[in-house]
Scaffold this motif. Structure first.
Motif, PDB file in Angstrom:
ATOM      1  N   LEU A 186      18.101  97.779  -6.490  1.00  0.00           N
ATOM      2  CA  LEU A 186      17.795  97.685  -8.129  1.00  0.00           C
ATOM      3  C   LEU A 186      16.666  96.633  -9.010  1.00  0.00           C
ATOM      4  CD1 LEU A 186      21.833  98.518  -8.848  1.00  0.00           C
ATOM      5  CD2 LEU A 186      19.733  99.986  -8.773  1.00  0.00           C
ATOM      6  N   GLY A 187      17.222  95.765  -7.789  1.00  0.00           N
ATOM      7  CA  GLY A 187      16.209  94.757  -8.982  1.00  0.00           C
ATOM      8  C   GLY A 187      16.582  93.500  -9.695  1.00  0.00           C
ATOM      9  N   SER A 188      15.695  93.478 -10.975  1.00  0.00           N
ATOM     10  CA  SER A 188      16.276  92.978 -12.152  1.00  0.00           C
ATOM     11  C   SER A 188      17.623  93.443 -12.955  1.00  0.00           C
ATOM     12  CB  SER A 188      14.505  92.160 -13.113  1.00  0.00           C
ATOM     13  OG  SER A 188      14.949  93.699 -13.627  1.00  0.00           O
ATOM     14  N   ALA A 189      17.593  94.976 -12.485  1.00  0.00           N
ATOM     15  CA  ALA A 189      18.743  95.190 -13.137  1.00  0.00           C
ATOM     16  C   ALA A 189      20.115  95.693 -12.445  1.00  0.00           C
ATOM     17  CB  ALA A 189      18.044  97.467 -12.927  1.00  0.00           C
ATOM     18  N   GLY A 205      35.680  86.936 -14.736  1.00  0.00           N
ATOM     19  CA  GLY A 205      34.344  86.512 -14.990  1.00  0.00           C
ATOM     20  C   GLY A 205      33.736  85.221 -13.884  1.00  0.00           C
ATOM     21  N   GLY A 206      34.680  85.653 -12.742  1.00  0.00           N
ATOM     22  CA  GLY A 206      33.829  85.564 -11.709  1.00  0.00           C
ATOM     23  C   GLY A 206      32.894  86.213 -11.278  1.00  0.00           C
ATOM     24  N   PHE A 207      32.775  88.107 -10.947  1.00  0.00           N
ATOM     25  CA  PHE A 207      32.016  88.852 -11.287  1.00  0.00           C
ATOM     26  C   PHE A 207      30.875  88.983 -12.049  1.00  0.00           C
ATOM     27  CE2 PHE A 207      31.592  93.287 -11.253  1.00  0.00           C
ATOM     28  CZ  PHE A 207      30.718  93.054 -10.432  1.00  0.00           C
ATOM     29  N   THR A 208      31.937  88.558 -13.585  1.00  0.00           N
ATOM     30  CA  THR A 208      29.809  88.579 -14.083  1.00  0.00           C
ATOM     31  C   THR A 208      29.390  87.784 -13.923  1.00  0.00           C
ATOM     32  OG1 THR A 208      31.776  87.745 -16.515  1.00  0.00           O
ATOM     33  CG2 THR A 208      31.441  89.988 -16.280  1.00  0.00           C
ATOM     34  N   THR A 209      28.188  87.176 -14.907  1.00  0.00           N
ATOM     35  CA  THR A 209      27.298  86.407 -14.951  1.00  0.00           C
ATOM     36  C   THR A 209      26.238  85.872 -15.949  1.00  0.00           C
ATOM     37  OG1 THR A 209      25.903  85.401 -13.300  1.00  0.00           O
ATOM     38  CG2 THR A 209      25.964  87.981 -13.099  1.00  0.00           C
ATOM     39  N   TYR A 210      26.693  86.033 -16.782  1.00  0.00           N
ATOM     40  CA  TYR A 210      25.526  85.962 -18.226  1.00  0.00           C
ATOM     41  C   TYR A 210      24.545  84.734 -17.607  1.00  0.00           C
ATOM     42  CZ  TYR A 210      27.851  89.758 -20.827  1.00  0.00           C
ATOM     43  OH  TYR A 210      28.165  91.111 -20.843  1.00  0.00           O
ATOM     44  N   SER A 211      25.386  83.787 -16.759  1.00  0.00           N
ATOM     45  CA  SER A 211      24.207  82.502 -16.747  1.00  0.00           C
ATOM     46  C   SER A 211      23.204  82.872 -16.202  1.00  0.00           C
ATOM     47  CB  SER A 211      24.913  81.805 -16.413  1.00  0.00           C
ATOM     48  OG  SER A 211      25.409  81.956 -14.674  1.00  0.00           O
ATOM     49  N   ALA A 212      23.156  83.827 -14.939  1.00  0.00           N
ATOM     50  CA  ALA A 212      22.066  84.577 -14.538  1.00  0.00           C
ATOM     51  C   ALA A 212      21.016  85.765 -15.126  1.00  0.00           C
ATOM     52  CB  ALA A 212      22.955  85.244 -13.260  1.00  0.00           C
ATOM     53  N   LEU A 213      22.210  86.175 -16.190  1.00  0.00           N
ATOM     54  CA  LEU A 213      21.517  87.018 -17.120  1.00  0.00           C
ATOM     55  C   LEU A 213      20.198  86.322 -18.355  1.00  0.00           C
ATOM     56  CD1 LEU A 213      21.084  89.708 -18.994  1.00  0.00           C
ATOM     57  CD2 LEU A 213      22.900  89.418 -20.091  1.00  0.00           C
ATOM     58  N   ALA A 214      20.921  85.385 -18.779  1.00  0.00           N
ATOM     59  CA  ALA A 214      20.369  84.323 -19.178  1.00  0.00           C
ATOM     60  C   ALA A 214      18.575  83.717 -18.946  1.00  0.00           C
ATOM     61  CB  ALA A 214      21.273  83.089 -20.120  1.00  0.00           C
ATOM     62  N   ALA A 219      16.496  86.751 -18.747  1.00  0.00           N
ATOM     63  CA  ALA A 219      15.960  87.052 -20.118  1.00  0.00           C
ATOM     64  C   ALA A 219      14.678  85.480 -20.474  1.00  0.00           C
ATOM     65  CB  ALA A 219      17.325  87.343 -21.012  1.00  0.00           C
ATOM     66  N   ALA A 220      15.091  84.425 -19.481  1.00  0.00           N
ATOM     67  CA  ALA A 220      13.721  83.863 -20.252  1.00  0.00           C
ATOM     68  C   ALA A 220      12.577  83.693 -20.094  1.00  0.00           C
ATOM     69  CB  ALA A 220      14.688  82.077 -20.210  1.00  0.00           C
ATOM     70  N   GLY A 221      12.117  84.980 -18.735  1.00  0.00           N
ATOM     71  CA  GLY A 221      11.501  85.266 -17.682  1.00  0.00           C
ATOM     72  C   GLY A 221      10.024  85.697 -19.634  1.00  0.00           C
ATOM     73  N   LEU A 264      13.487  89.211 -23.007  1.00  0.00           N
ATOM     74  CA  LEU A 264      13.841  88.538 -23.534  1.00  0.00           C
ATOM     75  C   LEU A 264      14.777  89.876 -24.054  1.00  0.00           C
ATOM     76  CD1 LEU A 264      15.719  86.454 -25.442  1.00  0.00           C
ATOM     77  CD2 LEU A 264      13.615  87.230 -27.845  1.00  0.00           C
ATOM     78  N   TRP A 265      13.908  91.529 -24.205  1.00  0.00           N
ATOM     79  CA  TRP A 265      15.030  92.505 -23.964  1.00  0.00           C
ATOM     80  C   TRP A 265      15.405  92.474 -23.981  1.00  0.00           C
ATOM     81  CZ3 TRP A 265      14.150  96.549 -21.456  1.00  0.00           C
ATOM     82  CH2 TRP A 265      13.038  96.385 -20.049  1.00  0.00           C
ATOM     83  N   TRP A 266      15.644  92.575 -22.290  1.00  0.00           N
ATOM     84  CA  TRP A 266      16.260  92.609 -21.697  1.00  0.00           C
ATOM     85  C   TRP A 266      17.484  91.736 -21.738  1.00  0.00           C
ATOM     86  CZ3 TRP A 266      16.692  96.443 -18.741  1.00  0.00           C
ATOM     87  CH2 TRP A 266      17.528  96.605 -16.731  1.00  0.00           C
ATOM     88  N   GLY A 267      17.659  91.172 -22.146  1.00  0.00           N
ATOM     89  CA  GLY A 267      19.205  90.572 -22.080  1.00  0.00           C
ATOM     90  C   GLY A 267      19.323  90.683 -23.528  1.00  0.00           C
TER      91      GLY A 267
END
Length: 121
Positions: A30-33, A75-84, A87-89, A93-96
């Motif tokens: 799935l890569g970055s998805a 909360g442990g399953f989701t990972t909005y920090s990894a998304l941030a 998305a900084a790449g 940004l649109w992905w985030g």
């Protein structure tokens, strides 16, 4: 209070292990998805949990289940920090932004489902 902290900590460890296992199992395909998918599914499940919880009578047992499952496992399953970080790449940004918007919609849909289709309690 300390019992609640333990519930959240154990649940968080379980959720993080689930996410790590999923990442190892299907991450290459799935890569970055994968990170946004995990977050959207997690947001949907959190919505269901909170909707279901809103239909239950108030009790310390129900509150602990919400802490363990919602704050801990999901909360442990989701990972909005990894998304941030992803998305900084450059150009991502649109992905985030899309992930946050879809996650919010998924949480709202899950909340309605958990409430049994009722918009208010």
């Amino acid at each position: 209070m300390w019992r609640d902290v333990v519930f959240v900590g154990v649940g968080g460890a379980i959720g993080t292990a689930l996410r790590a296992g999923l990442t190892l199992a299907v991450g290459d395909g799935l890569g970055s998805a994968l990170v946004p998918l995990i977050n959207i599914v997690g947001a949907f499940l959190i919505g269901i949990l909170f909707g279901w919880r809103s239909r239950m009578p108030a009790s310390s047992r129900a509150q602990r289940a919400q802490l363990f499952l919602g704050t801990g496992v999901l909360g442990g399953f989701t990972t909005y920090s990894a998304l941030a970080v992803e998305a900084a790449g450059p150009g991502l940004l649109w992905w985030g932004i899309g992930s946050v918007v879809l996650g919010t919609g998924a949480a709202w849909g899950g909340l309605l489902l958990g409430r049994g289709g009722r918009t208010q309690r």
